[in-house]
Enzyme design. Structure first.
Site, PDB file in Angstrom:
ATOM      1  N   TYR A   1      68.401  30.395 122.511  1.00 50.23           N
ATOM      2  CA  TYR A   1      68.676  31.633 121.754  1.00 50.23           C
ATOM      3  C   TYR A   1      68.613  31.361 120.253  1.00 50.23           C
ATOM      4  O   TYR A   1      67.910  32.057 119.505  1.00 50.23           O
ATOM      5  CB  TYR A   1      70.050  32.181 122.159  1.00 50.23           C
TER       6      TYR A   1
ATOM      7  N   GLY B   1      71.211  49.399 121.272  1.00 52.20           N
ATOM      8  CA  GLY B   1      72.143  48.269 121.243  1.00 52.20           C
ATOM      9  C   GLY B   1      73.343  48.586 120.379  1.00 52.20           C
ATOM     10  O   GLY B   1      73.381  49.633 119.712  1.00 52.20           O
ATOM     11  N   GLN B   2      74.322  47.683 120.338  1.00 51.64           N
ATOM     12  CA  GLN B   2      75.564  48.038 119.637  1.00 51.64           C
ATOM     13  C   GLN B   2      75.375  48.187 118.122  1.00 51.64           C
ATOM     14  O   GLN B   2      76.005  49.042 117.504  1.00 51.64           O
ATOM     15  CB  GLN B   2      76.691  47.070 119.979  1.00 51.64           C
TER      16      GLN B   2
ATOM     17  N   ALA C   1      66.905  42.351 120.341  1.00 52.16           N
ATOM     18  CA  ALA C   1      66.954  40.907 120.588  1.00 52.16           C
ATOM     19  C   ALA C   1      67.344  40.651 122.031  1.00 52.16           C
ATOM     20  O   ALA C   1      67.998  41.478 122.662  1.00 52.16           O
ATOM     21  CB  ALA C   1      67.963  40.237 119.659  1.00 52.16           C
TER      22      ALA C   1
ATOM     23  N   TRP D   1      80.022  36.970 116.465  1.00 59.04           N
ATOM     24  CA  TRP D   1      81.084  37.589 117.254  1.00 59.04           C
ATOM     25  C   TRP D   1      81.125  39.104 117.033  1.00 59.04           C
ATOM     26  O   TRP D   1      82.180  39.688 116.770  1.00 59.04           O
ATOM     27  CB  TRP D   1      82.433  36.938 116.935  1.00 59.04           C
TER      28      TRP D   1
ATOM     29  N   LYS E   1      65.795  32.775 117.572  1.00 62.64           N
ATOM     30  CA  LYS E   1      66.208  33.624 116.442  1.00 62.64           C
ATOM     31  C   LYS E   1      65.776  32.999 115.113  1.00 62.64           C
ATOM     32  O   LYS E   1      65.377  33.705 114.185  1.00 62.64           O
ATOM     33  CB  LYS E   1      67.719  33.858 116.462  1.00 62.64           C
TER      34      LYS E   1
ATOM     35  N   ASP F   1      57.530  48.581 123.128  1.00 58.53           N
ATOM     36  CA  ASP F   1      57.712  47.159 123.414  1.00 58.53           C
ATOM     37  C   ASP F   1      57.324  46.357 122.170  1.00 58.53           C
ATOM     38  O   ASP F   1      56.150  46.280 121.815  1.00 58.53           O
ATOM     39  CB  ASP F   1      56.821  46.775 124.608  1.00 58.53           C
TER      40      ASP F   1
END
Length: 282
Positions: free
Chosen positions: A126, A11-12, A61, A151, A130, A37
């Site tokens: 979401y 992911g980023q 996530a 963001w 979280k 997993d």
């Protein structure tokens, strides 16, 4: 050498951590959903007990807000039970635990930036999933850093890259002028994570780049830095192209970082300029 397990390494944020860490100081154990997993408790425990990391960073996530609304069980399995499983490993092995979280744990109805001491009140699946993940981390391990940001952009699918892709296709864009936040580069988030894991300053942190803007102002700055001249239309959220139902006022106050005076986040425009320069040169 510190052994750091980066969960969700593709992911980023996971990618950004790998880009900025010093390989002479940190041995990275990278896993993503193809290798492991996190919703499978035994699988997670087995990996943790074999590899015995010093730090676990959970970047994994389900972040697609609309998908979370459609598949709430899937959202809670990944965002809540995944965090629980990793926290159990952290407690068993004595590792520090880093949990990435979000402004979506708040309802976005406020008018001033949220601090770490404000009451959470998520309105999306979401956000609820979280927050459940945060609670599991607090319940199962005391050596934790819960880091909320918003963001976030880096490599992959995010607001910056979607704005640029639309501009490349010559599309006029309608962008929300009534959503506010602090654009935060994944790399800046990676830097503070790597800073905090070397400390014992455990707890919950808000970590966003400094300054506030609307989605429309954010998109305008992205296009200005890219030199693209596409048409942008400021509109209310329901009419916008690129932002789904997110909290309207998603501004986080980096309150704890400020009062313990350990780390300063950069200004969002400076970080965006650095990101765009690299992207265009790359």
């Amino acid at each position: 050498m510190l052994k750091v397990w980066i969960v969700g390494s593709e992911g980023q944020i996971g990618e950004a951590i790998n880009e900025v860490l010093n390989p002479l100081e940190i041995e990275a154990l990278n896993t993503d959903k193809n290798e492991l997993d996190i919703t499978e408790t035994d699988e997670v425990l087995r990996f943790g007990e074999i590899n015995r990391p010093d730090v676990i960073i959970n970047c994994a996530a389900l972040t697609d807000v609309e998908l979370c609304e459609k598949e709430p069980e899937h959202a809670f399995r990944v965002n809540a039970l995944g965090a629980r499983n990793l926290s159990i490993v952290a407690r068993k092995t004595g590792a520090k635990m880093v949990q990435l979280s979000t402004d979506d744990v708040f309802d976005g109805l406020g008018k001033k930036p949220y601090t770490e001491f404000d009451d959470t009140n998520p309105i999306t699946v979401y956000g609820k999933s979280k927050l459940a993940g945060e609670k599991y981390v607090k319940e199962f391990t005391h050596k934790h850093f819960i880091i909320r940001s918003n963001w976030v952009y880096g490599t992959g699918n995010n607001f910056v890259n979607r704005v640029l892709a639309s501009a490349d296709e010559g599309q006029a864009l309608s962008v929300a002028e009534d959503q506010y936040g602090s654009p935060t580069s994944a790399r800046d988030l990676a830097r503070i994570i790597l800073y905090l894991i070397r400390t014992n300053e455990y707890g919950t942190y808000h970590a966003t780049c400094m300054g506030v803007c609307s989605r429309y102002e954010f998109a305008k700055e992205v296009l200005r830095l890219s030199g693209k001249k596409e048409q942008l239309n400021p509109v209310p959220t329901p009419q916008s192209d690129l932002s789904s139902a997110r909290p309207a006022y998603a501004v986080l106050d980096n309150f704890i970082l400020r009062i313990i005076d350990v780390y300063d986040m950069p200004d969002w425009k400076e970080s965006l300029a650095e990101f765009m320069k690299e992207r265009m040169e790359g």
